[in-house]
Design a protein around this motif. Structure first.
Motif, PDB file in Angstrom:
ATOM      1  N   GLU A 147      11.640  21.672  33.594  1.00  0.00           N
ATOM      2  CA  GLU A 147      10.876  21.493  34.825  1.00  0.00           C
ATOM      3  C   GLU A 147      11.761  21.074  36.004  1.00  0.00           C
ATOM      4  O   GLU A 147      11.625  21.602  37.107  1.00  0.00           O
ATOM      5  CB  GLU A 147       9.766  20.455  34.625  1.00  0.00           C
ATOM      6  CG  GLU A 147       8.505  21.018  34.005  1.00  0.00           C
ATOM      7  CD  GLU A 147       7.329  20.078  34.145  1.00  0.00           C
ATOM      8  OE1 GLU A 147       6.199  20.567  34.368  1.00  0.00           O
ATOM      9  OE2 GLU A 147       7.530  18.861  34.035  1.00  0.00           O
ATOM     10  N   ARG A 148      12.635  20.116  35.791  1.00  0.00           N
ATOM     11  CA  ARG A 148      13.442  19.618  36.897  1.00  0.00           C
ATOM     12  C   ARG A 148      14.394  20.693  37.417  1.00  0.00           C
ATOM     13  O   ARG A 148      14.529  20.884  38.630  1.00  0.00           O
ATOM     14  CB  ARG A 148      14.226  18.369  36.478  1.00  0.00           C
ATOM     15  CG  ARG A 148      13.339  17.156  36.221  1.00  0.00           C
ATOM     16  CD  ARG A 148      14.133  15.897  35.933  1.00  0.00           C
ATOM     17  NE  ARG A 148      14.700  15.371  37.162  1.00  0.00           N
ATOM     18  CZ  ARG A 148      15.960  15.534  37.550  1.00  0.00           C
ATOM     19  NH1 ARG A 148      16.798  16.220  36.794  1.00  0.00           N
ATOM     20  NH2 ARG A 148      16.389  15.008  38.676  1.00  0.00           N
ATOM     21  N   PHE A 198       2.731  20.289  39.080  1.00  0.00           N
ATOM     22  CA  PHE A 198       4.086  20.391  39.594  1.00  0.00           C
ATOM     23  C   PHE A 198       4.263  21.680  40.388  1.00  0.00           C
ATOM     24  O   PHE A 198       4.905  21.701  41.437  1.00  0.00           O
ATOM     25  CB  PHE A 198       5.081  20.318  38.442  1.00  0.00           C
ATOM     26  CG  PHE A 198       6.514  20.125  38.867  1.00  0.00           C
ATOM     27  CD1 PHE A 198       6.854  19.203  39.838  1.00  0.00           C
ATOM     28  CD2 PHE A 198       7.526  20.861  38.274  1.00  0.00           C
ATOM     29  CE1 PHE A 198       8.177  19.008  40.227  1.00  0.00           C
ATOM     30  CE2 PHE A 198       8.851  20.680  38.646  1.00  0.00           C
ATOM     31  CZ  PHE A 198       9.175  19.752  39.630  1.00  0.00           C
ATOM     32  N   ARG A 199       3.679  22.759  39.915  1.00  0.00           N
ATOM     33  CA  ARG A 199       3.788  24.033  40.631  1.00  0.00           C
ATOM     34  C   ARG A 199       3.104  23.952  41.992  1.00  0.00           C
ATOM     35  O   ARG A 199       3.602  24.501  42.980  1.00  0.00           O
ATOM     36  CB  ARG A 199       3.196  25.169  39.796  1.00  0.00           C
ATOM     37  CG  ARG A 199       4.041  25.534  38.585  1.00  0.00           C
ATOM     38  CD  ARG A 199       3.479  26.758  37.867  1.00  0.00           C
ATOM     39  NE  ARG A 199       3.498  27.912  38.740  1.00  0.00           N
ATOM     40  CZ  ARG A 199       4.609  28.619  39.017  1.00  0.00           C
ATOM     41  NH1 ARG A 199       5.763  28.260  38.510  1.00  0.00           N
ATOM     42  NH2 ARG A 199       4.554  29.655  39.812  1.00  0.00           N
ATOM     43  N   VAL A 202       6.195  13.370  41.821  1.00  0.00           N
ATOM     44  CA  VAL A 202       5.151  14.107  41.093  1.00  0.00           C
ATOM     45  C   VAL A 202       5.470  14.096  39.595  1.00  0.00           C
ATOM     46  O   VAL A 202       4.601  13.836  38.756  1.00  0.00           O
ATOM     47  CB  VAL A 202       5.029  15.547  41.617  1.00  0.00           C
ATOM     48  CG1 VAL A 202       4.092  16.365  40.729  1.00  0.00           C
ATOM     49  CG2 VAL A 202       4.522  15.555  43.058  1.00  0.00           C
ATOM     50  N   LEU A 203       6.719  14.379  39.251  1.00  0.00           N
ATOM     51  CA  LEU A 203       7.124  14.373  37.845  1.00  0.00           C
ATOM     52  C   LEU A 203       6.957  13.000  37.215  1.00  0.00           C
ATOM     53  O   LEU A 203       6.662  12.888  36.021  1.00  0.00           O
ATOM     54  CB  LEU A 203       8.588  14.818  37.726  1.00  0.00           C
ATOM     55  CG  LEU A 203       8.869  16.312  37.832  1.00  0.00           C
ATOM     56  CD1 LEU A 203      10.374  16.571  37.808  1.00  0.00           C
ATOM     57  CD2 LEU A 203       8.181  17.077  36.711  1.00  0.00           C
ATOM     58  N   LEU A 205       8.962  15.866  44.807  1.00  0.00           N
ATOM     59  CA  LEU A 205       8.783  16.479  43.493  1.00  0.00           C
ATOM     60  C   LEU A 205       9.121  15.502  42.375  1.00  0.00           C
ATOM     61  O   LEU A 205       8.473  15.491  41.327  1.00  0.00           O
ATOM     62  CB  LEU A 205       9.648  17.732  43.365  1.00  0.00           C
ATOM     63  CG  LEU A 205       9.308  18.920  44.252  1.00  0.00           C
ATOM     64  CD1 LEU A 205      10.097  20.149  43.806  1.00  0.00           C
ATOM     65  CD2 LEU A 205       7.821  19.233  44.235  1.00  0.00           C
ATOM     66  N   GLU A 206      10.127  14.689  42.592  1.00  0.00           N
ATOM     67  CA  GLU A 206      10.494  13.699  41.585  1.00  0.00           C
ATOM     68  C   GLU A 206       9.353  12.699  41.359  1.00  0.00           C
ATOM     69  O   GLU A 206       9.067  12.298  40.222  1.00  0.00           O
ATOM     70  CB  GLU A 206      11.752  12.960  42.029  1.00  0.00           C
ATOM     71  CG  GLU A 206      12.496  12.253  40.926  1.00  0.00           C
ATOM     72  CD  GLU A 206      13.299  13.187  40.036  1.00  0.00           C
ATOM     73  OE1 GLU A 206      12.874  13.349  38.867  1.00  0.00           O
ATOM     74  OE2 GLU A 206      14.318  13.738  40.481  1.00  0.00           O
ATOM     75  N   ALA A 211       6.502  25.314  34.456  1.00  0.00           N
ATOM     76  CA  ALA A 211       5.989  24.034  34.962  1.00  0.00           C
ATOM     77  C   ALA A 211       4.481  23.975  34.834  1.00  0.00           C
ATOM     78  O   ALA A 211       3.791  24.996  34.822  1.00  0.00           O
ATOM     79  CB  ALA A 211       6.393  23.843  36.426  1.00  0.00           C
ATOM     80  N   GLY A 222      12.377  23.355  39.154  1.00  0.00           N
ATOM     81  CA  GLY A 222      11.922  22.867  40.450  1.00  0.00           C
ATOM     82  C   GLY A 222      13.037  22.866  41.475  1.00  0.00           C
ATOM     83  O   GLY A 222      12.832  23.222  42.649  1.00  0.00           O
TER      84      GLY A 222
END
Length: 221
Positions: A152-153, A196-197, A40-41, A37-38, A192, A156
């Motif tokens: 977002e973080r 990200f989702r 992706v961000l 996920l990181e 998000a 997530g």
């Protein structure tokens, strides 16, 4: 950069005094998902239908993420099944080791080595500097217990913990029923972007599947 999502999950899983990991297997899969996920961000990785694609191979400047990105890029080029679930199985061990090493290098945890019965080596990671974990737990409490809107973080992270049923790592002193509904609502919220989702949903599906498969494999061995 601040502590990464993978490092945050690892911090939540480690007992501050003994340095032993709680919910070791599930937390390990979730740490690996947190690094995905990181990325992706950071605009380096995309997830489409559960499949992973490196969209930008340039380094992020964060050693932990760049090591993961390099391994992922090399693997994705040589496999037809570059899915989130397949990556969790392949890289979980390396990701956990790299995340612990990053926390140690930052001075957040220390490493202690022991031998059980004088034979079997055991490593533990007690807390050295609690500032990062205190900030993390305060941020989680503000969103889950006090109703603050997540960024977002943080959203997530909560979605990952909820999907992996790791509620007690975030709130060890509260019954799960007291936090589960709010964490579920956050996981389904609109804080998000679509990319990200999509990554969160794929990771939420992959972690329980990996945990269940590992349990079956362990029981059969």
């Amino acid at each position: 950069m601040s502590v990464t999502l993978g490092e945050e999950i690892m911090l939540l899983s480690l007992d501050d005094e003994s340095g032993q990991a709680k919910d070791r297997w599930t937390a390990g899969w979730t740490v690996t998902g947190g690094l995905l996920l990181e990325l992706v961000l950071a605009g380096r990785l995309g997830v489409d239908g559960g499949r992973l694609e490196v969209t930008n191979p340039s380094p992020t400047g964060v050693a932990l993420l760049d090591g993961c990105l390099e391994r992922l890029g090399a693997w994705a080029r040589t496999t037809r099944s570059a899915t989130v679930a397949a990556w969790l199985w392949k890289d979980q061990g390396k990701t956990v080791e790299a995340t612990l090493a990053s926390l140690r290098e930052r001075g957040i945890v220390t490493e202690e080595r022991h031998r059980v019965l004088g034979l079997f080596p055991v490593r533990r990671y007690p807390e050295a500097d609690g500032a990062a974990e205190r900030e993390l737990r305060a941020r989680l409490a503000a969103v889950v217990l006090e109703g603050a809107e997540p960024d977002e973080r943080t959203g997530g992270l909560i979605a990952l913990l909820h999907g992996a049923r790791l509620h007690r790592l975030a709130f060890p002193d509260l019954p799960r029923g007291q936090v589960e509904a709010r964490m579920a609502a956050i996981a389904e919220g609109q804080w998000a972007g679509d990319a990200f989702r999509d990554a969160i949903r794929a990771t939420q599906a992959a972690v329980p599947a990996a945990t269940a498969a590992a349990a079956v494999a362990a029981a059969a061995s």
